[in-house]
Motif scaffolding. Sequence first.
Motif, PDB file in Angstrom:
ATOM      1  N   THR A   1       0.808  -1.219   0.000  1.00 32.69           N
ATOM      2  CA  THR A   1       0.000   0.000   0.000  1.00 32.69           C
ATOM      3  C   THR A   1       0.841   1.270   0.000  1.00 32.69           C
ATOM      4  O   THR A   1       0.298   2.373   0.042  1.00 32.69           O
ATOM      5  CB  THR A   1      -0.933   0.050   1.227  1.00 32.69           C
ATOM      6  N   GLN A   2       2.172   1.120  -0.061  1.00 35.67           N
ATOM      7  CA  GLN A   2       3.063   2.264   0.098  1.00 35.67           C
ATOM      8  C   GLN A   2       3.754   2.656  -1.214  1.00 35.67           C
ATOM      9  O   GLN A   2       4.066   1.791  -2.044  1.00 35.67           O
ATOM     10  CB  GLN A   2       4.121   1.956   1.150  1.00 35.67           C
ATOM     11  N   PRO A   3       4.019   3.953  -1.422  1.00 33.83           N
ATOM     12  CA  PRO A   3       4.805   4.370  -2.593  1.00 33.83           C
ATOM     13  C   PRO A   3       6.236   3.856  -2.481  1.00 33.83           C
ATOM     14  O   PRO A   3       6.780   3.734  -1.380  1.00 33.83           O
ATOM     15  CB  PRO A   3       4.754   5.899  -2.527  1.00 33.83           C
ATOM     16  N   GLU A   4       6.823   3.553  -3.614  1.00 31.21           N
ATOM     17  CA  GLU A   4       8.185   3.023  -3.640  1.00 31.21           C
ATOM     18  C   GLU A   4       9.190   4.173  -3.623  1.00 31.21           C
ATOM     19  O   GLU A   4       9.171   5.038  -4.502  1.00 31.21           O
ATOM     20  CB  GLU A   4       8.403   2.168  -4.887  1.00 31.21           C
ATOM     21  N   ALA A   5      10.060   4.157  -2.644  1.00 35.78           N
ATOM     22  CA  ALA A   5      11.106   5.177  -2.557  1.00 35.78           C
ATOM     23  C   ALA A   5      12.003   5.087  -3.783  1.00 35.78           C
ATOM     24  O   ALA A   5      12.356   4.002  -4.245  1.00 35.78           O
ATOM     25  CB  ALA A   5      11.918   4.984  -1.283  1.00 35.78           C
TER      26      ALA A   5
ATOM     27  N   TYR B   1      10.588  10.045  -8.002  1.00 31.11           N
ATOM     28  CA  TYR B   1       9.736  10.295  -6.845  1.00 31.11           C
ATOM     29  C   TYR B   1      10.532  10.973  -5.740  1.00 31.11           C
ATOM     30  O   TYR B   1      11.525  10.452  -5.257  1.00 31.11           O
ATOM     31  CB  TYR B   1       9.139   8.978  -6.342  1.00 31.11           C
ATOM     32  N   ASP B   2      10.081  12.146  -5.356  1.00 34.50           N
ATOM     33  CA  ASP B   2      10.678  12.897  -4.258  1.00 34.50           C
ATOM     34  C   ASP B   2       9.517  13.355  -3.378  1.00 34.50           C
ATOM     35  O   ASP B   2       8.725  14.222  -3.773  1.00 34.50           O
ATOM     36  CB  ASP B   2      11.450  14.100  -4.804  1.00 34.50           C
ATOM     37  N   ALA B   3       9.400  12.787  -2.187  1.00 30.87           N
ATOM     38  CA  ALA B   3       8.269  13.080  -1.320  1.00 30.87           C
ATOM     39  C   ALA B   3       8.177  14.558  -0.981  1.00 30.87           C
ATOM     40  O   ALA B   3       7.079  15.104  -0.803  1.00 30.87           O
ATOM     41  CB  ALA B   3       8.366  12.248  -0.043  1.00 30.87           C
TER      42      ALA B   3
ATOM     43  N   VAL C   1       1.791  11.291  -7.004  1.00 30.68           N
ATOM     44  CA  VAL C   1       2.380  10.184  -6.272  1.00 30.68           C
ATOM     45  C   VAL C   1       1.403   9.724  -5.202  1.00 30.68           C
ATOM     46  O   VAL C   1       0.480  10.443  -4.826  1.00 30.68           O
ATOM     47  CB  VAL C   1       3.723  10.597  -5.619  1.00 30.68           C
ATOM     48  N   GLY C   2       1.609   8.493  -4.731  1.00 30.10           N
ATOM     49  CA  GLY C   2       0.738   8.030  -3.662  1.00 30.10           C
ATOM     50  C   GLY C   2       0.831   6.554  -3.411  1.00 30.10           C
ATOM     51  O   GLY C   2       1.449   5.800  -4.155  1.00 30.10           O
ATOM     52  N   GLY C   3       0.155   6.157  -2.354  1.00 33.63           N
ATOM     53  CA  GLY C   3       0.082   4.751  -1.980  1.00 33.63           C
ATOM     54  C   GLY C   3      -1.070   4.064  -2.677  1.00 33.63           C
ATOM     55  O   GLY C   3      -1.374   4.358  -3.835  1.00 33.63           O
ATOM     56  N   ALA C   4      -1.741   3.134  -1.976  1.00 33.91           N
ATOM     57  CA  ALA C   4      -2.786   2.300  -2.575  1.00 33.91           C
ATOM     58  C   ALA C   4      -3.762   3.150  -3.381  1.00 33.91           C
ATOM     59  O   ALA C   4      -4.355   4.091  -2.861  1.00 33.91           O
ATOM     60  CB  ALA C   4      -3.520   1.541  -1.476  1.00 33.91           C
ATOM     61  N   ASP C   5      -3.920   2.820  -4.643  1.00 36.52           N
ATOM     62  CA  ASP C   5      -4.659   3.677  -5.563  1.00 36.52           C
ATOM     63  C   ASP C   5      -5.538   2.839  -6.483  1.00 36.52           C
ATOM     64  O   ASP C   5      -6.756   2.821  -6.356  1.00 36.52           O
ATOM     65  CB  ASP C   5      -3.653   4.518  -6.351  1.00 36.52           C
ATOM     66  N   SER C   6      -4.913   2.151  -7.456  1.00 36.61           N
ATOM     67  CA  SER C   6      -5.665   1.290  -8.369  1.00 36.61           C
ATOM     68  C   SER C   6      -6.286   0.142  -7.594  1.00 36.61           C
ATOM     69  O   SER C   6      -5.646  -0.452  -6.725  1.00 36.61           O
ATOM     70  CB  SER C   6      -4.733   0.713  -9.442  1.00 36.61           C
TER      71      SER C   6
END
Length: 386
Positions: A214-218, A231-233, A240-245
């Motif tokens: 459920t987490q974005p990949e660093a 990706y830069d938080a 960007v984001g976590g659980a989406d689709s």
Amino acid sequence: MKRRDLFAATAGAALAAALPARARAAGTVSGDSAPAGAFEIVAAFSGAGPSGIAVTPSGRVFVGFPRHADNHREATLAELRDGTLIPYPDAAMSLPSSRPPEQRLMSIHGMTTDSEGRLWAIDDGKLAGQPIAPGAAKVIGIDPATDRVIATIVLTPPAMREDSHMNDLRVDLTHGARGTAYVADSSFGHTGALVVVDIATGRQRRVLAAHRSTQPEAGFRAVLEGRPLRYDAAHPTFPVGGADSITLSADSTRLYYSPLTSRRLYSIATDLLANFDATEAQLAAGVVDHGEKVMTDGLATDAANRLYLTAGEHDAIMRLSPDGSMDVVVRDPRIVWPDGIFADATHVWCTLGQWNRLPGFNGGKDLRQPPYLLIRTPIVSSPELS
């Protein structure tokens, strides 16, 4: 009733020829409008950008226009009827008003239908530039047979967080007295999770919040419109984001999902996910990693259990078959950031949001090129459906 300028079509090629040059170029950099696959432009919206899309078995078409990026004054949920957007279920609920957040639609995002053809939507509750008000984020069910709201379940802490971005949902009628909703919280911060809601009781809980699925990949890298982006938080240059689709299997036995900032596909059995007594350890042990796919903002399933994937890095919609093979359904330079996706018996429908062109990702410059398109492409019959 307020109307929005739009173009409706009966055939993609015919409409592309009839549209003015700006509309033909919408979603492109070069202005090239020649499709690499068969798709039809159903409508082109000149106002707010669309996100959710759902089509009932009888052919009624519903579109969501969220307000989390633009706090617009138009309908957030509308029915596309004879080339006109009609606020749905009525103007009082769908247009901005002074009614309490729990009594109106704030920002409709993901949408779906259940196995009985009823419409469900996730209201992310977010108005651009404002915190999410109590009662604003909720699961909404509407019966198109009567055009009446059949369920309103407000999402509350701890299932709901201040930085939640309730992005999309699916509704499973095989679990719970009135069904179970599974919501993907991609998060406006960096705290993605799944939220499980029992529709009959309103019971809800946040799960897999610390799980990699459920987490974005660093360090994730994306290539969008020819631009390599990392990706830069702290300084995002693309959504960007976590659980989406999120999508259910054709028989509702599994929920498939993926973080937005990821190319991996995960699933979990709904018998386990819908069980409120299951522990986090049991849920984590039940997650299946299906390996790489493409970066997706939307997933949909057809009756043959094939998954349809929005593929923003490839200006495409792709399809993953149960045997693991993947093919391109349609690819076209106008398919810029495909977002909401829905599969009915004959077509795959998709909204093109151009979300990567928002000012926040481009040094304050709004690079979007209205109109925003709603497209559909035919589903090719599979042996299982022949």
